[in-house]
Design a protein around this motif. Structure first.
Motif, PDB file in Angstrom:
ATOM      1  N   ASN A 191     -22.846  24.387  22.107  1.00 26.21           N
ATOM      2  CA  ASN A 191     -24.102  24.586  22.574  1.00 26.21           C
ATOM      3  C   ASN A 191     -23.918  25.970  23.571  1.00 26.21           C
ATOM      4  OD1 ASN A 191     -26.325  24.505  24.295  1.00 26.21           O
ATOM      5  ND2 ASN A 191     -25.850  22.745  25.387  1.00 26.21           N
TER       6      ASN A 191
ATOM      7  N   SER B 296     -19.664  12.059  25.095  1.00 22.46           N
ATOM      8  CA  SER B 296     -20.805  10.866  25.639  1.00 22.46           C
ATOM      9  C   SER B 296     -21.592  10.500  24.399  1.00 22.46           C
ATOM     10  CB  SER B 296     -21.279  11.552  26.697  1.00 22.46           C
ATOM     11  OG  SER B 296     -22.536  12.112  26.257  1.00 22.46           O
TER      12      SER B 296
ATOM     13  N   SER C 250     -24.762  10.706  24.902  1.00 16.46           N
ATOM     14  CA  SER C 250     -26.138  11.272  25.434  1.00 16.46           C
ATOM     15  C   SER C 250     -27.027  12.013  24.386  1.00 16.46           C
ATOM     16  CB  SER C 250     -25.822  12.368  26.442  1.00 16.46           C
ATOM     17  OG  SER C 250     -25.333  11.669  27.492  1.00 16.46           O
ATOM     18  N   LYS C 251     -26.338  12.576  23.320  1.00 16.44           N
ATOM     19  CA  LYS C 251     -27.134  13.302  22.364  1.00 16.44           C
ATOM     20  C   LYS C 251     -27.404  12.335  21.008  1.00 16.44           C
ATOM     21  CE  LYS C 251     -26.724  16.817  25.139  1.00 16.44           C
ATOM     22  NZ  LYS C 251     -28.150  17.196  25.817  1.00 16.44           N
TER      23      LYS C 251
ATOM     24  N   ARG D 130     -26.036   7.034  30.314  1.00 18.25           N
ATOM     25  CA  ARG D 130     -25.139   7.736  31.003  1.00 18.25           C
ATOM     26  C   ARG D 130     -23.667   6.992  30.466  1.00 18.25           C
ATOM     27  NH1 ARG D 130     -26.245  11.583  30.839  1.00 18.25           N
ATOM     28  NH2 ARG D 130     -24.974  12.431  32.658  1.00 18.25           N
TER      29      ARG D 130
ATOM     30  N   ASP E 260     -14.905  19.802  25.038  1.00 19.20           N
ATOM     31  CA  ASP E 260     -16.289  19.192  25.166  1.00 19.20           C
ATOM     32  C   ASP E 260     -16.475  18.576  23.729  1.00 19.20           C
ATOM     33  OD1 ASP E 260     -18.973  18.416  24.939  1.00 19.20           O
ATOM     34  OD2 ASP E 260     -19.480  19.443  26.833  1.00 19.20           O
TER      35      ASP E 260
ATOM     36  N   CYS F  59     -20.817  12.588  29.786  1.00 16.71           N
ATOM     37  CA  CYS F  59     -19.929  13.901  29.660  1.00 16.71           C
ATOM     38  C   CYS F  59     -19.718  14.619  30.911  1.00 16.71           C
ATOM     39  CB  CYS F  59     -20.125  14.710  28.411  1.00 16.71           C
ATOM     40  SG  CYS F  59     -18.999  15.961  27.988  1.00 16.71           S
TER      41      CYS F  59
END
Ligand SMILES: Cc1ncc(COP(=O)(O)O)c(C=O)c1O
Length: 419
Positions: free
Chosen positions: A202, A260, A262-263, A270, A230, A127
């Motif tokens: 966040n 993304s 990623s979490k 990536r 985001d 992201c």
């Protein structure tokens, strides 16, 4: 009891008492800050470095618990794809990303209320790259960007690198960015872009209600200011459904949606993405100029994983677990920290924002925690104007009974460092 918010029913499990206690107050400020350049001090850099320190239990950095990621599945898939299709896996991919993956991302976005074609998606290195490419297309050094306050410090690091200035918009724990303050900022300053983490913010955990998302999109469109959304945490929902993205209300390509895996799947792969709207061609050529394309093998792995349909099941399980951990940590903090402490009540994601009694120095607590082998994220890192010195962000992804002694110790430290 359920109607009064005292207990909740969990499917096939029973009724649970909900953690009570004060919620982080709706921010006192309803006005934007004055514009300022972003200059990160050594503290923020240290926090970012410590976040990668394997010797510190990550109770501050927003990292997922590896035990809740389908790592074995991804590992097997990775070796099988590399064996079955080595030539494809090792060659350059299309700069905009693997077509099958873009198709899966577009398909998933329907759940978030957003109809886009695979051709409108650009695959990125996480992201972070999606946001960086977007900012580079929208701004010049010295330009002004409206950000939420508190704001994820990774953004602040990017904004500093690009020489941008920020105007901070107060973010409310229940409803997200204060639209009245944003309207004031847009009418009085030459803002080039608004950045918002609208679903499970966040560090606040807030989810902007749908009606406010619609107003936000309209406000930005009326003022001709791009909205960079985001949605990294949008899939980790404690509610029954995945919330809509603001992009769902976009009529003219003014919202740039970034996200993304990623979490939810693996930060190290990536793999992220961007739906750049009116910036599509510019983001595509910038991606090509920056790194030709994202690595092919991780894209193939994720495309296959998503196509086989295991993602929703995985998300349901992980979100249920994060919800329990978040509730548990919230109750523990309220029990272990001094009275007057307030804690956010997130509807998704896995971070908690904790406001300690006035006079508590979160940086001091941060140093002491590091000496005891765990990290927290002090509030000052979430602002470029020295706010939130008595706040911390906690990572509830790691909130299992193993960390109870650390949280109790933290409570003792906070009692000690108060002036
Ligand atoms: C809100 C937010 N956006 C972006 C990022 C970076 O995401 P990625 O690892 O996909 O680049 C993070 C990482 O913590 C984040 O919390």
């Amino acid at each position: 009891l359920e109607n009064s918010g005292l207990i909740e029913a969990r499917p096939q499990s029973g009724y649970y008492v909900l953690a009570r206690g004060p919620v982080v107050p709706t921010s006192r400020a309803v006005e934007p800050s004055t514009p300022q350049p972003v200059t990160l001090d050594g503290v923020t850099r240290r926090i970012m470095r410590d976040a990668r320190d394997p010797h510190l239990v990550p109770l501050g950095p927003a990292v997922p618990d590896p035990e809740l990621l389908p790592l074995e599945n991804l590992r097997r898939r990775m070796s099988s794809i590399a064996r079955r299709n080595p030539e494809r896996a090792m060659r350059y991919e299309d700069p905009v990303g693997l077509r099958e993956l873009r198709a899966e991302i577009a398909r998933r976005l329907i759940t978030a209320g957003c109809a886009v074609t695979p051709d409108e998606v650009v695959v990125t290195n996480g992201c972070n790259e999606a946001l960086a490419l977007t900012l580079q297309c929208l701004t010049q050094p010295g330009d002004l960007v409206a950000v939420e306050s508190p704001m994820y410090y990774g953004f602040l690091a990017s904004l500093e690198t690009f020489g941008l200035r920020t105007i901070e918009i107060p973010t409310l724990p229940e409803s997200g960015m204060c639209l009245e303050a944003l309207e004031l900022a847009l009418s009085t300053h030459p803002v080039k872009a608004v950045i918002g983490i609208l679903n499970f913010n966040n560090p606040m955990g807030s989810r902007m209600p749908e009606e406010r998302k619609r107003r936000l999109v309209e406000l930005c469109a009326q003022r001709g200011v791009a909205l960079v959304e985001d949605n990294l945490y949008g899939d980790i929902s404690f509610e029954k459904r995945i919330p809509e993205v603001a992009k769902a209300f976009d009529r003219d390509g003014n919202v740039i949606l970034c996200g993304s895996f990623s979490k939810t799947l693996a930060p190290g792969l990536r793999v992220g993405w961007c739906v750049p709207g009116r910036l599509l061609e510019r983001v595509q050529s910038r991606k090509m100029a920056t790194n030709i394309s994202s690595a092919t093998l991780p894209q193939m792995v994720l495309a296959e994983f998503l196509a086989e349909g295991g993602y929703d099941h995985h998300l349901r399980r992980a979100s249920r677990e994060y919800r329990q951990r978040t509730d548990w940590l919230r109750a523990l903090v309220l029990d272990a920290f001094p009275s007057g402490t307030r804690v956010s009540r997130p509807l998704g994601g896995f971070v908690l924002w904790v406001e300690m009694p006035p006079g508590t120095d979160a940086l001091d607590v941060y140093d002491k925690a590091a000496q005891c082998g765990f990290s927290i994220a002090p509030g000052c890192a979430f602002s470029s104007s020295n706010k939130f010195s008595n706040c911390i962000r906690l990572n509830a992804a790691y909130a299992t009974p193993k960390v109870e002694p650390m949280i109790r110790k933290l409570g003792m430290m906070i009692k000690d460092v108060r002036i």
